[in-house]
Design a protein around this motif. Structure first.
Motif: not given
Length: 532
Positions: A373, A375, A377, A398, A404, A406
């Motif tokens: 995955p 991820n 930030e 995405k 993912t 944020t």
């Protein structure tokens, strides 16, 4: 009866005198929307434009930029350069004074430049003065302060010796890092020397009040050498980072200038009054650095894939309404001494082809569909435009990789303080505006020893060696070639993802006179006036 007539005539005379005097007595006050709270007014610690706008009103360097962005004499009235390009001799103005009335001397500049290079000062921009002989050694604790190549020949003569000829040195001296400070005030007040009532400057204005996150007030410095030509009595800076609030206050007549308004307001504002909307192409780049210390951003494949997949045309045209240009190079176009910047190999592909290759690279690195995955930030400084860019990029990542993402935002001071102090991150928003018109000023952001502005902590010995070689090369064409080779490595490794070339966005009220648009984004209040 005679007494009553005399009193009546006297009253009429006094009244007419007062009426005649009132326009002359009215204060000329400029209200500047400054887009954020400054971290500091200590020129050795400043790093962003909203600090420079204030500090350059309070202090004057050897050279300054005029309203049109041209370099002109400042505290120095003239200078000469030795035949080998290594020794600059500056003659300070005989009438140059500090705001307390004491004379500005060559020793003041010696003291200030030594302070910037003193390791104890921990000046984030100490590298700006590295062209000066022994500056880098002094800054690294390898030479004594007294060995810095600055010397007071006499009270009004300053001599600066360089490591090697530096074509942009005169422009460099207009930077806030090269501004002088008053030695007596600093020794008396220590870190408090930047406070109202204690700050002694040599600029056109002096600091009288600073209420953090509310306003900062400067008033005309009667001891400034050119005070007779300074038309403003007072300038009030408002650190409003809420762009919508800035525009509202501007339209209500509470602000005369606004820096950095939301680009989605351009059409509406132009429709209302096109002359007040100033959009000026800048020698500036909007980019996303990757933290190369953390996984998976230490993998060049991941960085390249993420950079490839960003639709820069969408960002520039849809979010910024064409006020920015999509780019793939850190060095902006238009630098006369450099020519066209280097681009990554994927720059010429269509967006769809870039996305296909990005997916392949990401899979090769083990991420994306069927892999680990992803991820991320994404950090940015609080600003509606930056938020829209971050949201759009997050959506692109995405859709392309199933990432993912944020989002995290901080006010401008906290955001840059975190990056400059070495805080770890994944991806961050950053921007760089030229301190001087030379490609080195952009490429130096990626030198491994640049601990302040190499946010992603990129390390490439080959790149560092090329940059070091460029500093020793005196032939302009050969030097440009070396810098192009260095930029080609940045284009290949993508420690940063250049996204757009900036434009300077200002709202300027009709009553503000003396304004000049310029790519350096230099707007000293001394050149401005208010016509009621």
């Amino acid at each position: 009866m005679t007494l009553m007539k005399l009193n009546f005539r006297t009253a009429l005379l006094l009244g007419s005198l007062m009426l005649g005097a009132s326009p002359a007595l009215a204060e000329a006050v400029l209200h500047r929307g400054n887009s954020g709270e400054p971290q500091t007014l200590d020129q050795s610690q400043t790093s962003i434009d909203i600090e420079a706008f204030i500090v350059k009103d309070l202090y004057e360097g050897l050279t300054v930029y005029d309203a049109d962005g041209k370099i002109v004499p400042g505290a120095a009235e003239s200078w000469t350069v030795s035949d080998d390009g290594l020794v600059y001799t500056f003659k300070l103005r005989a009438d140059a004074k500090w705001s307390d009335g004491s004379p500005v001397t060559a020793e003041d500049f010696v003291f200030s430049m030594r302070r910037v290079e003193d390791p104890k000062t921990a000046a984030g921009y100490a590298n700006i003065l590295y062209p000066i002989k022994n500056a880098q050694k002094v800054n690294k604790g390898e030479a004594k302060l007294e060995e810095l190549g600055v010397k007071s020949v006499d009270e009004k003569t300053l001599e600066i010796t360089l490591e090697q000829p530096t074509p942009f040195f005169i422009e460099l001296l207009s930077h806030q890092t090269a501004l002088p400070i008053n030695k007596a005030s600093f020794e008396k007040n220590g870190a408090e020397f930047v406070k109202p009532g204690k700050l002694v400057g040599n600029g056109a204005f002096k600091l009288t009040e600073h209420v953090p996150n509310d306003h900062l007030t400067v008033v005309k410095n009667e001891n400034y050498w050119d005070a007779a030509n300074v038309k403003l009595d007072k300038v009030i800076f408002y650190p409003i980072d809420d762009q919508a609030a800035n525009v509202r206050r501007y339209e209500a007549g509470e602000l005369d200038l606004v820096y950095n308004f939301s680009s989605d307001q351009i059409d509406r504002l132009r429709a209302a009054n096109p002359k007040q909307v100033h959009v000026t192409p800048a020698a500036a780049t909007y980019y996303y650095p990757f933290d190369t210390r953390t996984e998976p951003f230490n993998d060049v494949r991941v960085r390249r894939a993420l950079s490839m997949s960003v639709d820069r045309d969408f960002l520039a045209n849809e979010i910024y309404d064409g006020t920015k240009l999509p780019v793939y190079s850190l060095v902006p176009p238009g630098l006369e001494s450099y020519g066209d910047p280097e681009k990554p190999d994927f720059a010429g592909l269509s967006q769809l082809d870039r996305e296909d290759k990005a997916v392949e690279l990401m899979k090769e690195a083990g991420y994306g569909e069927g892999g680990k995955p992803l991820n991320i930030e994404l950090r940015y400084n609080t600003n509606p435009n930056h938020e829209r860019v971050a949201t759009a990029v997050a959506d692109m990542w995405k859709k392309t990789f199933g990432a993912t993402v944020t989002l995290m935002n901080l006010d401008i001071s906290s955001h840059y303080a975190y990056l400059q102090e070495g805080g770890k991150f994944n991806v961050a928003r950053a921007g760089w505006t030229a301190d001087y018109a030379d490609a080195e000023n952009f490429l130096n952001l990626n030198v491994s020893t640049n601990k302040t502005f190499n946010y992603g902590h990129y390390e490439n010995p080959e790149f560092d060696a090329l940059m070091k070689k460029s500093y020793a090369e005196r032939d302009p064409a050969a030097r440009s070639k070396i810098l192009h080779e260095a930029e080609a490595l940045i284009a290949r490794d993508q420690p940063i993802a250049p996204l757009m070339n900036d434009a300077n966005l200002w709202l300027v009220a009709d009553k503000v006179k003396g304004w000049g648009d310029n790519p350096n984004n230099e707007h000293l209040s001394k050149y401005l006036s208010i016509a009621e």
